[in-house]
Design a protein around this motif. Structure first.
Motif, PDB file in Angstrom:
ATOM      1  N   LEU A 450       0.830  -1.198   0.000  1.00 40.00           N
ATOM      2  CA  LEU A 450       0.000   0.000   0.000  1.00 40.00           C
ATOM      3  C   LEU A 450       0.867   1.252   0.000  1.00 40.00           C
ATOM      4  N   SER A 465      -5.618   4.570   1.137  1.00 39.59           N
ATOM      5  CA  SER A 465      -6.407   3.539   1.826  1.00 39.59           C
ATOM      6  C   SER A 465      -7.864   3.979   1.963  1.00 39.59           C
ATOM      7  N   ASN A 474     -10.896  -3.245  -0.522  1.00 39.47           N
ATOM      8  CA  ASN A 474      -9.709  -3.031   0.289  1.00 39.47           C
ATOM      9  C   ASN A 474      -8.479  -3.274  -0.575  1.00 39.47           C
TER      10      ASN A 474
END
Length: 540
Positions: A450, A465, A474
Motif C-alpha cells: 500500500l 487507503s 480493500n
C-alpha cells in the motif's frame, strides 16, 4: 396419561432424535458450528482435504473443529486424527495467513499429542525448521539458522526411520540449503550417506538432483570450483521446467562458483541470466542472493562504485521483503480472529453437549416407562425432524445465494467522517490509483505494498487507503483482482505465455501461493484456472 407429562416426553424425545440425526451442510466458512461438531473427525478431515485448495478458510474451520476435540481420555485412533488436524492447521496458517504465532501454537499442540501417543512425527521438526528458516532469511541472525538446521536434521532421520520419503527429501534439501548458508556443509556428511542409502524410494530423478547439488556445494566448500561447475552443468538439464526454483538455484550457484574461481566476467553473465529468469517468473525474494553476488563480484573486479550500487539495491530489497506483509495480510488476520472466537464457541458447546447427554438419558428412561405412547410420539417427532431438516437446507441455500451475490466486503465509510479530503481530491486520487494499476507492472510483484501504491499515485498512504475503502473494496482485494485480470490476459496470449504452467502464470502475476491464486481466480471469474485455460486453448 396427563397432558403435561406427554408434552415433557415429547420434548425430551425430540432432543434424542435431533442429537442422533446427521444434518447436511454446504461448503462455506459460515458452516453451522453445531452441525460441524456433530460430524465425525474422519469426515471432517476428509472434507478439509477436499476444500484445501479451493476454500482454505472452510478447510481451516474443519481442521480446528477436529483439533479442539483432543482430550487425553480419547481413543488412540481419535488422538491420531486430532494430530493430523493440528498439522493441517499449521500448513494453512503458515503458508496462507503468515500468522507465525498461531502456526507455532498449532505445532505445540501437535507436539503434545505426539508425546501422548508415544510416536515419531517427522513433520513436526520439519515444520519447526521451516519457521526458524524463515526467521533466518528475514534477519540473517545465526541462531535461528542453527536451530533450523538442527530441526531439519532431526526431521530427516525421523522420516527415514518411519519411511516417509517425501518428508525425508524435503528435510534433506532444506538441510543442504541451510548448512550452505551457514558454511557448515561438512556437518551433513553422515546425514547424506544415510539419506542416499535408505531413501531410494523418492525416485531416480530426485535422487540424482539431490546428490549432484550436494556434491557441487561440497566441492565449492573445498575450493574445487572447476569440478563444482562441471557437477552443476550435469544436473541442470535433468530439472523439470516446472521446478523454476531449482533451476534458479543452480544458475545462482554456478555464478557463485565462477566468482570464487576468479571468473568475474563469466559470473556476471550468469547473474544476468539469473536476473532475467527471476524477472520472467517475478521471483523478487530470490533476487537477494543475486544482488549480494553482484556486489561481491564487482568488489573482486575492483569496481567499487558498482559494488556500492548493488549493496544499496540489496538493502532496499531486504527492507521491502521484511515489511510488505504488515499491510498485505489484514483480511487474513481478521479471519484468524474469527477462528479464535470459534474455538471459544466450541469449548462452550462441549459443555452444553454434556448437559444434553444427561437430558437424553433421562428421556430414554421416561420413554421406557410410557410404552406404546412413545411409539406415537416417535412418529410425530420423526416428521418434525424431517421438516426441520428441510427448513435448514432451505436456509443453507439462501445463505449460499447471498454469499455468491456479494462482490466483497463493503467497508463503512463513516469512519472517515472527519477526513478533510474533498470529493474532487478523492476522484483525483482514484484516477491516479487506476493509472498505476493499468500502466505499472510493479503491481505484479507479490511484495507490492500500500505504501508503494501511495508513492506511485503521488498521495499519502492513509488517503489512498481511504479512497479504496470508500469504493467498497480493500487493498488486498483490489490488487488480487488486477492480478487475476492480468493472469487471464496471459492465458489468452498463447504466443508469449503458452509454455507456462498455471502455477507459473500465478507466480508471474504476483501470487506466491498456488492455493491463493486458484482461490482468487475462482472468486474473480467463477472458473478454475485450468477450466479457463482449457476454454482459452479451444478458442485459439
Amino acid at each position: 396419561m396427563s397432558k403435561s407429562l406427554l408434552v415433557l416426553i415429547q420434548v425430551l424425545l425430540l432432543c434424542c432424535i435431533l442429537a442422533s440425526c446427521g444434518v447436511a451442510y454446504h461448503d462455506s466458512v459460515e458452516d453451522d458450528l453445531d452441525v460441524l461438531s456433530q460430524e465425525s473427525a474422519a469426515e471432517l478431515l476428509e472434507r478439509a482435504d477436499r476444500l484445501y485448495d479451493q476454500l482454505p478458510d472452510s478447510a481451516l474451520v474443519c481442521y480446528t473443529v477436529v483439533a479442539n476435540r483432543y482430550q487425553p481420555s480419547l481413543k488412540r485412533q481419535d488422538k491420531e486424527l486430532c494430530l493430523k488436524a493440528e498439522l493441517g492447521k499449521w500448513e494453512l496458517i503458515f503458508f496462507n495467513y503468515f500468522d507465525y504465532t498461531a502456526a507455532f501454537d498449532a505445532l505445540e499442540n501437535a507436539e503434545r499429542i505426539k508425546n501422548d501417543l508415544g510416536i515419531i512425527v517427522p513433520r513436526i521438526p520439519l515444520y519447526l525448521g521451516s519457521m526458524y528458516q524463515t526467521a533466518y532469511e528475514q534477519t540473517q541472525a545465526e541462531e535461528p539458522g542453527k536451530m533450523a538446521l538442527d530441526y531439519f536434521r532431526d526431521a530427516l532421520r525421523n522420516a527415514i526411520d518411519t519411511q516417509e520419503w517425501i518428508v525425508a527429501r524435503m528435510a534433506f534439501d532444506n538441510s543442504v540449503e541451510m548448512a550452505h548458508s551457514l558454511g557448515c556443509l561438512n556437518e551433513l556428511e553422515e546425514d547424506a550417506v544415510i539419506y542416499y542409502e535408505h531413501a531410494g524410494d523418492i525416485g531416480e530423478y530426485s535422487m540424482a538432483f539431490d546428490k549432484g547439488y550436494y556434491s557441487a556445494l561440497r566441492l565449492m566448500e573445498n575450493a574445487d570450483y572447476e569440478s563444482a561447475l562441471i557437477e552443476l552443468d550435469s544436473i541442470e538439464p535433468i530439472i523439470s521446467p516446472e521446478h523454476i526454483r531449482y533451476i534458479y538455484t543452480v544458475i545462482v550457484t554456478r555464478a557463485e562458483a565462477l566468482i570464487k574461481s576468479g571468473k568475474g566476467p563469466e559470473a556476471l553473465r550468469e547473474l544476468d541470466r539469473a536476473e532475467k529468469f527471476a524477472n520472467e517468473y517475478n521471483m523478487r525474494d530470490a533476487k537477494l542472493d543475486l544482488y549480494r553476488l553482484r556486489e561481491e563480484c564487482f568488489s573482486i573486479l575492483g569496481k567499487n562504485s558498482d559494488a556500492d550500487r548493488w549493496h544499496r539495491e540489496y538493502v532496499m530489497l531486504k527492507d521491502s521483503l521484511l515489511n510488505y506483509r504488515q499491510v498485505e495480510q489484514l483480511s487474513e488476520r481478521k479471519f484468524l480472529r474469527r477462528m479464535t472466537e470459534m474455538e471459544h464457541t466450541l469449548a462452550h458447546m462441549h459443555t452444553q453437549r454434556q448437559r444434553q447427554h444427561i437430558a437424553i438419558l433421562s428421556a430414554i428412561i421416561i420413554m421406557f416407562l410410557v410404552g406404546c405412547s412413545a411409539f406415537v410420539l416417535y412418529r410425530k417427532n420423526r416428521y418434525l425432524s424431517e421438516a426441520n431438516r428441510a427448513l435448514y437446507q432451505k436456509t443453507v441455500e439462501m445463505l449460499r445465494s447471498e454469499e455468491n451475490n456479494g462482490n466483497g466486503e463493503v467497508l463503512n465509510a463513516s469512519k472517515y467522517r472527519g477526513s478533510n479530503l474533498t470529493s474532487e481530491t478523492k476522484e483525483d486520487i482514484w484516477n491516479a490509483i487506476n493509472a498505476v494499476l493499468k500502466h505499472n507492472d510493479e503491481i505484479l510483484s507479490p511484495d507490492f505494498s500500500l505504501a508503494r501504491l501511495a508513492e506511485l499515485a503521488g498521495s499519502k498512504e492513509k488517503y489512498v487507503s481511504q479512497v479504496i475503502n470508500e469504493r467498497g473494496c480493500n487493498f488486498n482485494m483490489l490488487m488480487n483482482d488486477r492480478r487475476i485480470d492480468e493472469a487471464c490476459r496471459r492465458i489468452d496470449d498463447f504466443g508469449r505465455y503458452g509454455h507456462l504452467t498455471i502455477e507459473a502464470i500465478g507466480n508471474s502475476v504476483g501470487f506466491r501461493s498456488a492455493n491463493a491464486f486458484r482461490t482468487n481466480f475462482k472468486r474473480r471469474t467463477g472458473l478454475a484456472p485450468s477450466t479457463y485455460m482449457e476454454m482459452s486453448r479451444k478458442g485459439n
